[in-house]
Scaffold this active site. Structure first.
Site, short mmCIF file in Angstrom:
data_model
loop_
_atom_site.label_atom_id
_atom_site.label_comp_id
_atom_site.label_asym_id
_atom_site.label_seq_id
_atom_site.Cartn_x
_atom_site.Cartn_y
_atom_site.Cartn_z
CG ASN A 172 3.64 2.05 8.74
OD1 ASN A 172 4.43 1.73 9.11
ND2 ASN A 172 3.35 1.78 6.82
CG HIS B 45 -2.79 0.89 7.63
ND1 HIS B 45 -1.37 0.59 8.44
CD2 HIS B 45 -2.37 2.12 6.97
CE1 HIS B 45 -0.74 1.74 8.14
NE2 HIS B 45 -1.18 2.59 7.26
N GLY C 149 9.84 -5.17 3.29
CA GLY C 149 10.78 -3.80 3.56
C GLY C 149 12.03 -3.95 3.18
CG ASN D 100 3.39 8.24 11.39
OD1 ASN D 100 3.37 9.73 11.74
ND2 ASN D 100 2.71 7.70 11.13
CD GLN E 112 -2.57 0.55 4.96
OE1 GLN E 112 -2.31 1.46 3.66
NE2 GLN E 112 -1.88 -0.21 4.94
CB ALA F 266 -3.61 4.28 4.04
NE ARG G 166 16.27 -8.47 2.26
CZ ARG G 166 17.62 -9.15 2.55
NH1 ARG G 166 16.85 -10.09 3.88
NH2 ARG G 166 18.52 -8.86 2.76
N GLY H 247 7.18 -2.44 -2.34
CA GLY H 247 6.53 -0.71 -2.50
C GLY H 247 6.80 0.25 -3.39
N PRO I 71 1.37 -1.66 0.04
CG PRO I 71 -0.08 -1.20 2.17
CD PRO I 71 0.78 -2.17 1.46
CB THR J 60 -0.22 7.81 1.08
OG1 THR J 60 -0.96 6.75 2.39
CG2 THR J 60 -0.74 9.07 0.88
CE1 TYR K 293 -0.55 7.65 9.41
CE2 TYR K 293 -0.15 5.78 8.64
CZ TYR K 293 0.46 6.72 8.65
OH TYR K 293 1.36 8.06 8.13
NE ARG L 261 2.21 -3.18 4.76
CZ ARG L 261 2.96 -2.67 4.30
NH1 ARG L 261 2.67 -0.82 4.40
NH2 ARG L 261 3.78 -3.24 3.82
C1 FMN Z 1 5.55 6.76 -1.73
C2 FMN Z 1 5.28 5.48 0.05
C3 FMN Z 1 3.62 6.03 0.99
C4 FMN Z 1 3.56 4.96 1.66
N1 FMN Z 1 1.98 4.93 1.80
C5 FMN Z 1 2.06 3.87 3.01
C6 FMN Z 1 -0.04 3.71 2.79
O1 FMN Z 1 -0.42 4.43 2.77
N2 FMN Z 1 0.13 2.41 4.13
C7 FMN Z 1 0.77 1.85 4.37
O2 FMN Z 1 0.39 0.63 4.94
N3 FMN Z 1 2.46 1.95 3.88
C8 FMN Z 1 2.30 2.37 3.58
N4 FMN Z 1 4.05 3.04 3.10
C9 FMN Z 1 5.37 1.94 3.05
C10 FMN Z 1 5.16 0.63 2.23
O3 FMN Z 1 4.12 -0.03 2.09
C11 FMN Z 1 6.31 -0.20 2.42
O4 FMN Z 1 5.96 -0.73 3.40
C12 FMN Z 1 7.44 0.41 2.25
O5 FMN Z 1 8.13 0.74 1.39
C13 FMN Z 1 8.56 -0.47 2.39
O6 FMN Z 1 8.87 -1.33 1.55
P1 FMN Z 1 9.63 -1.49 0.17
O7 FMN Z 1 10.60 -1.41 0.79
O8 FMN Z 1 9.25 -2.59 -0.54
O9 FMN Z 1 9.26 0.00 -0.50
C14 FMN Z 1 4.42 3.89 2.03
C15 FMN Z 1 5.45 3.74 1.62
C16 FMN Z 1 5.75 4.83 0.41
C17 FMN Z 1 7.31 4.68 -0.20
#
Ligand code: FMN
Length: 379
Positions: free
Chosen positions: A192, A189, A311, A249, A112, A70, A281, A333, A37, A39, A194, A241
């Protein structure tokens, strides 16, 4: 009622990799590459997703599963500019177009659902009220209000009798997502920092009623939401999640390992579609901080359904996590922002395009729908 969930693949004896099909509850995935997910702060009037949102997700329909950004369950759930909701008819209709676009492109998509709790500001709240939270503790730091960066305000602690209303908002949003918008399911969700995470962890939950104190009490809000949403749409269309050691936060917990083990065990009776855990990681910004325990492995063992890890994963370490049984699927992500055809790139060992962080939040097509797929790059 919760229904039974089990994992299936075409060949249950073969070592799974990212391209082994998987069933998450009621949802059949052709591969185990999940879009995390994210934003993107591009919702239109009335916090409705737009035609561009539909195009963005449809471009990424080759993911085994898309988890949307989200999405607010009610008016007080918002904490950032231009994030979508799913509590008005217009929003629900707009999500319907997104779901149709993804389905037409052959994909699967779950919404989400979030409430930001204290990670908000009166400028996002109905009547300019204080944001709500389990306890009146402001987060350290600042947030973007649209007019610039401002300190997080002091939230108002929710009254005990307000909590069932919030639970109902989650259930109503779940119904809208699945039955009205036609999405394939929802992800709660609870990560993080929230609202749900604020209830789960003791840094933000100092309540003395039945929603605070003991581990059981701190889980109550999440479990009531799961009961209500499972009743509304079926547990086999619901994922959760968690980010047990996340510090984003201004979060923390005095004893995350036993606490989140109890949370994972408490989820088992629901037979959810999946549990999605963020534990970065080594070296990733979402890795457990210095001295904090790693909990994902213990949660994987405690949770009796499909398990998604997230992650900082790439193709090789994701395949290794699947092969060793650390997870059933991996979510990506940032890689999905700039690689709409991520599964195809993994399959062909093609290079990945780098995302432009300056266009993550807000704006229009630039940095959103203008990342080309491989064929287009080659043409
Ligand atoms: C631009 C952006 C927006 C994100 N928004 C959300 C969100 O809305 N909900 C959420 O649970 N995590 C959010 N995340 C966290 C990602 O879901 C993910 O946990 C994080 O990018 C690590 O994964 P990755 O290393 O594959 O990018 C966001 C991350 C990024 C980069």
């Amino acid at each position: 009622m919760p229904q039974s969930t089990h994992i299936e693949s075409t060949d249950t004896h073969a070592t799974p990799n990212l391209f082994t099909p998987l069933r998450l509850g009621a949802i059949e995935l052709p591969n185990r590459i999940v879009m995390a997910p994210m934003t993107r702060s591009r919702a239109g009037d009335g916090n409705c997703p737009t035609a561009l949102t539909a195009e963005y997700y449809a471009q990424r329909a080759s993911a085994g599963l898309i988890i949307t950004e989200a999405t607010q369950v009610c008016d007080s759930a918002q904490g950032y500019p231009h994030t979508p909701g799913i509590h008005t008819d217009a929003q629900t209709l707009a999500w319907r177009s997104v779901a149709e676009a993804v389905h037409d492109a052959g994909g699967r998509i779950v919404a989400q659902l979030w409430h930001v709790g204290r990670i908000s500001h009166p400028c996002f709240q109905p009547n300019g009220a204080a944001p709500v939270a389990p306890s009146a503790i402001a987060a350290a730091g600042t947030l973007f209000t649209g007019a610039g960066m401002e300190p997080f305000p002091l939230p108002r602690a929710l009254e005990t009798d307000e909590i069932p209303g919030l639970v109902r908002h989650f259930a109503d949003a779940a119904k809208r997502a699945v039955f009205d918008a036609g999405l394939d399911g929802i992800e709660i969700h609870a990560a993080n920092g929230y609202l749900i995470d604020q209830f789960l962890r003791d840094r933000t939950n100092r309540r003395t009623d039945r929603y605070g104190g003991s581990v059981e009490n701190r889980c109550r809000f999440l479990l009531e939401i799961l009961e209500a949403t499972a009743h509304a749409v079926g547990a086999d269309r619901i994922g959760v999640r968690l980010s047990p050691t996340g510090v984003f936060n201004d979060m923390g917990d005095s004893d995350p390992l036993p606490h989140f083990l109890s949370v994972a065990q408490a989820l088992n009776p629901f037979s959810l579609a999946y549990l999605h855990v963020i534990e970065g990681r080594p070296g990733h910004h979402m890795a457990p901080p210095e001295g904090a325990p790693h909990v994902a492995e213990a949660l994987r063992a405690a949770f009796k359904g499909p398990f998604i890890l997230n992650g900082g994963y790439g193709r090789a370490d994701a395949d290794a996590a699947l092969a060793s049984g650390q997870a059933d699927a991996v979510s990506f992500g940032e890689a999905f922002i700039s690689n709409p055809d991520l599964p195809q790139r993994f399959r062909t060992a093609a290079p990945l395009a780098e995302p432009d962080r300056a266009t993550y939040y807000g704006g229009a097509a630039k940095g959103y729908t203008d990342y080309p797929a491989l064929e287009t790059v080659a043409a």
